[in-house]
Design a protein around this motif. Structure first.
Motif, PDB file in Angstrom:
ATOM      1  N   THR A  53       0.829  -1.206   0.000  1.00  0.00           N
ATOM      2  CA  THR A  53       0.000   0.000   0.000  1.00  0.00           C
ATOM      3  C   THR A  53       0.863   1.255   0.000  1.00  0.00           C
ATOM      4  O   THR A  53       0.609   2.213  -0.742  1.00  0.00           O
ATOM      5  CB  THR A  53      -0.933   0.001   1.224  1.00  0.00           C
ATOM      6  N   GLN A  54       1.910   1.242   0.831  1.00  0.00           N
ATOM      7  CA  GLN A  54       2.813   2.398   0.885  1.00  0.00           C
ATOM      8  C   GLN A  54       3.542   2.595  -0.439  1.00  0.00           C
ATOM      9  O   GLN A  54       3.695   3.724  -0.924  1.00  0.00           O
ATOM     10  CB  GLN A  54       3.831   2.198   2.004  1.00  0.00           C
ATOM     11  N   ASP A  55       3.999   1.499  -1.031  1.00  0.00           N
ATOM     12  CA  ASP A  55       4.739   1.589  -2.292  1.00  0.00           C
ATOM     13  C   ASP A  55       3.887   2.229  -3.388  1.00  0.00           C
ATOM     14  O   ASP A  55       4.337   3.139  -4.094  1.00  0.00           O
ATOM     15  CB  ASP A  55       5.191   0.185  -2.707  1.00  0.00           C
ATOM     16  N   ASN A  56       2.654   1.758  -3.526  1.00  0.00           N
ATOM     17  CA  ASN A  56       1.762   2.323  -4.554  1.00  0.00           C
ATOM     18  C   ASN A  56       1.465   3.795  -4.287  1.00  0.00           C
ATOM     19  O   ASN A  56       1.457   4.623  -5.208  1.00  0.00           O
ATOM     20  CB  ASN A  56       0.455   1.530  -4.615  1.00  0.00           C
ATOM     21  N   THR A  57       1.223   4.103  -3.004  1.00  0.00           N
ATOM     22  CA  THR A  57       0.883   5.482  -2.652  1.00  0.00           C
ATOM     23  C   THR A  57       2.055   6.425  -2.900  1.00  0.00           C
ATOM     24  O   THR A  57       1.887   7.506  -3.488  1.00  0.00           O
ATOM     25  CB  THR A  57       0.456   5.559  -1.174  1.00  0.00           C
ATOM     26  N   SER A  75       5.017  10.673  -5.802  1.00  0.00           N
ATOM     27  CA  SER A  75       6.207  11.139  -6.518  1.00  0.00           C
ATOM     28  C   SER A  75       5.818  11.730  -7.869  1.00  0.00           C
ATOM     29  O   SER A  75       6.335  12.783  -8.283  1.00  0.00           O
ATOM     30  CB  SER A  75       7.188   9.976  -6.700  1.00  0.00           C
ATOM     31  N   THR A  76       4.900  11.076  -8.545  1.00  0.00           N
ATOM     32  CA  THR A  76       4.430  11.584  -9.838  1.00  0.00           C
ATOM     33  C   THR A  76       3.768  12.949  -9.686  1.00  0.00           C
ATOM     34  O   THR A  76       4.006  13.874 -10.482  1.00  0.00           O
ATOM     35  CB  THR A  76       3.436  10.589 -10.466  1.00  0.00           C
ATOM     36  N   GLN A  77       2.936  13.101  -8.642  1.00  0.00           N
ATOM     37  CA  GLN A  77       2.265  14.375  -8.402  1.00  0.00           C
ATOM     38  C   GLN A  77       3.253  15.474  -8.014  1.00  0.00           C
ATOM     39  O   GLN A  77       3.091  16.638  -8.402  1.00  0.00           O
ATOM     40  CB  GLN A  77       1.218  14.207  -7.293  1.00  0.00           C
ATOM     41  N   THR A  78       4.286  15.103  -7.286  1.00  0.00           N
ATOM     42  CA  THR A  78       5.304  16.089  -6.892  1.00  0.00           C
ATOM     43  C   THR A  78       6.067  16.599  -8.109  1.00  0.00           C
ATOM     44  O   THR A  78       6.387  17.802  -8.204  1.00  0.00           O
ATOM     45  CB  THR A  78       6.285  15.450  -5.886  1.00  0.00           C
ATOM     46  N   ILE A  79       6.355  15.711  -9.032  1.00  0.00           N
ATOM     47  CA  ILE A  79       7.019  16.123 -10.273  1.00  0.00           C
ATOM     48  C   ILE A  79       6.126  17.087 -11.058  1.00  0.00           C
ATOM     49  O   ILE A  79       6.607  18.097 -11.620  1.00  0.00           O
ATOM     50  CB  ILE A  79       7.374  14.890 -11.120  1.00  0.00           C
ATOM     51  N   THR A 111       6.527   6.528   9.181  1.00  0.00           N
ATOM     52  CA  THR A 111       5.840   7.703   9.706  1.00  0.00           C
ATOM     53  C   THR A 111       5.896   8.840   8.704  1.00  0.00           C
ATOM     54  O   THR A 111       6.811   8.934   7.872  1.00  0.00           O
ATOM     55  CB  THR A 111       6.468   8.166  11.031  1.00  0.00           C
ATOM     56  N   GLY A 112       4.904   9.738   8.800  1.00  0.00           N
ATOM     57  CA  GLY A 112       4.820  10.854   7.877  1.00  0.00           C
ATOM     58  C   GLY A 112       6.077  11.709   7.814  1.00  0.00           C
ATOM     59  O   GLY A 112       6.579  12.003   6.717  1.00  0.00           O
ATOM     60  N   PRO A 113       6.634  12.146   8.958  1.00  0.00           N
ATOM     61  CA  PRO A 113       7.843  12.978   8.906  1.00  0.00           C
ATOM     62  C   PRO A 113       9.029  12.293   8.230  1.00  0.00           C
ATOM     63  O   PRO A 113       9.876  12.977   7.641  1.00  0.00           O
ATOM     64  CB  PRO A 113       8.138  13.252  10.392  1.00  0.00           C
ATOM     65  N   GLU A 114       9.102  10.966   8.304  1.00  0.00           N
ATOM     66  CA  GLU A 114      10.184  10.256   7.633  1.00  0.00           C
ATOM     67  C   GLU A 114      10.056  10.339   6.112  1.00  0.00           C
ATOM     68  O   GLU A 114      11.058  10.211   5.396  1.00  0.00           O
ATOM     69  CB  GLU A 114      10.190   8.786   8.059  1.00  0.00           C
ATOM     70  N   ILE A 115       8.840  10.540   5.639  1.00  0.00           N
ATOM     71  CA  ILE A 115       8.596  10.580   4.192  1.00  0.00           C
ATOM     72  C   ILE A 115       8.506  12.010   3.678  1.00  0.00           C
ATOM     73  O   ILE A 115       9.147  12.378   2.684  1.00  0.00           O
ATOM     74  CB  ILE A 115       7.284   9.854   3.850  1.00  0.00           C
ATOM     75  N   PHE A 116       7.710  12.836   4.357  1.00  0.00           N
ATOM     76  CA  PHE A 116       7.374  14.163   3.842  1.00  0.00           C
ATOM     77  C   PHE A 116       8.203  15.275   4.473  1.00  0.00           C
ATOM     78  O   PHE A 116       8.051  16.437   4.103  1.00  0.00           O
ATOM     79  CB  PHE A 116       5.883  14.435   4.057  1.00  0.00           C
ATOM     80  N   LEU A 133      13.813  13.129  -0.389  1.00  0.00           N
ATOM     81  CA  LEU A 133      13.497  12.343   0.811  1.00  0.00           C
ATOM     82  C   LEU A 133      12.413  11.330   0.504  1.00  0.00           C
ATOM     83  O   LEU A 133      12.487  10.160   0.929  1.00  0.00           O
ATOM     84  CB  LEU A 133      13.037  13.276   1.928  1.00  0.00           C
ATOM     85  N   LEU A 134      11.399  11.741  -0.245  1.00  0.00           N
ATOM     86  CA  LEU A 134      10.312  10.834  -0.611  1.00  0.00           C
ATOM     87  C   LEU A 134      10.841   9.660  -1.434  1.00  0.00           C
ATOM     88  O   LEU A 134      10.468   8.504  -1.197  1.00  0.00           O
ATOM     89  CB  LEU A 134       9.240  11.605  -1.380  1.00  0.00           C
ATOM     90  N   LYS A 135      11.728   9.948  -2.393  1.00  0.00           N
ATOM     91  CA  LYS A 135      12.279   8.883  -3.241  1.00  0.00           C
ATOM     92  C   LYS A 135      13.159   7.930  -2.433  1.00  0.00           C
ATOM     93  O   LYS A 135      13.142   6.705  -2.655  1.00  0.00           O
ATOM     94  CB  LYS A 135      13.065   9.484  -4.406  1.00  0.00           C
ATOM     95  N   THR A 136      13.913   8.471  -1.481  1.00  0.00           N
ATOM     96  CA  THR A 136      14.755   7.619  -0.627  1.00  0.00           C
ATOM     97  C   THR A 136      13.893   6.688   0.213  1.00  0.00           C
ATOM     98  O   THR A 136      14.194   5.489   0.363  1.00  0.00           O
ATOM     99  CB  THR A 136      15.632   8.488   0.289  1.00  0.00           C
TER     100      THR A 136
END
Length: 298
Positions: free
Chosen positions: A80-84, A89-93, A179-184, A223-226
């Motif tokens: 679920t996390q991978d798909n999301t 990432s696509t939307q950020t680009i 967690t959210g802060p680790e991603i965003f 950070l999101l890609k990592t």
């Protein structure tokens, strides 16, 4: 010197014959029970050592099945996390492309800047919605929070720093949440804040602020890609642990079958031999036991 011999009476002959027949019948019943159940161990007395081994293998099989279930659950979380994150990432680009357009445009066309800012805000709202993605009714980016969401509408983190893990092998745990802060991110480089700052800067025609926001967006996107790469690595590990559990369960099941299950052709042959033996014993008994007075009176 006189030699005395043991006296064999009619009663002792009858007793021995009946005892032998009873043993023969009991053996036949045991074989019949094995054929009916398909198991050569139906009670501990059938094989004490086999029973101990069987209980150990059954315990290991149950543990291995639980590892499989845990791995499946973890794969659901990480999948679920991978798909999301891939969609985010696509939307950020896409948001970055809009920011570059706004930077190049400057303050020359306020109406166009307003359209760009509105579109970036829409992407931001969609990303916040992605940040509240759930699996099994739990936000996957909220840590161990029991709450219904990881972020509120303003992009403020509502979750906690707790982790969620799954035991997928003996002494092996794999973390299945992020967690959210680790991603965003946090602070000025937090993805949702960066997008809002970019929208405000483009709307105002402030190229310097837009340029700063663009740099912060690149930091947030990296950070999101990592994190996406880390999620993928954990997903692959769970897949491997699940396969390992399946292989081990197959081995344990085979070992358990060798201990418990009957060899059907062999047991059928034993049953046939036992029936033949019993019929022969009956015939021999009829010859050994002498007719009684009751037989003559008939």
């Amino acid at each position: 010197m006189a030699i005395s011999g043991g006296r064999v009476t009619e009663g002792s002959i009858h007793t021995r014959v009946l005892a032998n027949l009873q043993r023969n019948i009991a053996k036949g019943e045991k074989i019949q029970e094995q054929l009916s159940s398909g198991k050569q161990i139906n009670r501990p007395s059938d094989s004490p050592t086999g029973t101990v081994s069987s209980l150990q293998l059954r315990g290991e099989a149950r543990a291995t099945q639980q590892y499989q279930r845990n791995a499946d659950d973890g794969i659901g979380w990480l999948g679920t996390q991978d798909n999301t994150l891939t969609n985010m990432s696509t939307q950020t680009i896409a948001a970055r492309d809009l920011m570059v357009r706004g930077l190049n445009q400057g303050a020359s066309d306020p109406s166009a800047n307003e359209a760009l800012a509105t579109e970036i805000e829409q992407i931001r709202s969609q990303l916040i919605s992605f940040g509240n993605t759930k699996y099994m009714d739990r936000p996957v980016f909220g840590g161990s929070t029991p709450g219904p969401a990881a972020y509120d509408e303003s992009g403020t983190y509502l979750g906690d720093a707790g982790g969620t893990s799954r035991t997928v092998g003996p002494g092996t745990k794999v973390r299945v949440d992020t967690t959210g802060p680790e991603i965003f991110g946090e602070g000025d480089t937090q993805l949702f804040k960066v997008l809002q700052d970019a929208a405000d800067a483009i709307r105002a025609g402030d190229t310097a602020a837009t340029s700063d926001a663009l740099g912060n967006l690149d930091t947030a996107h990296n950070l999101l890609k990592t994190t996406l790469s880390d999620v993928g690595a954990r997903y692959n590990r769970l897949e491997q642990m699940k396969q390992s559990a399946q292989d081990r369960l197959l081995t344990v099941t085979t070992q358990l079958s060798d201990i418990e299950d009957v060899d059907l052709p062999k047991t059928i042959m034993e049953m046939q031999l036992q029936q033949t033996s019993y019929q022969a014993a009956l015939a021999a008994s009829a010859k050994v036991i002498q007719p009684s007075l009751i037989d003559f009176l008939r």
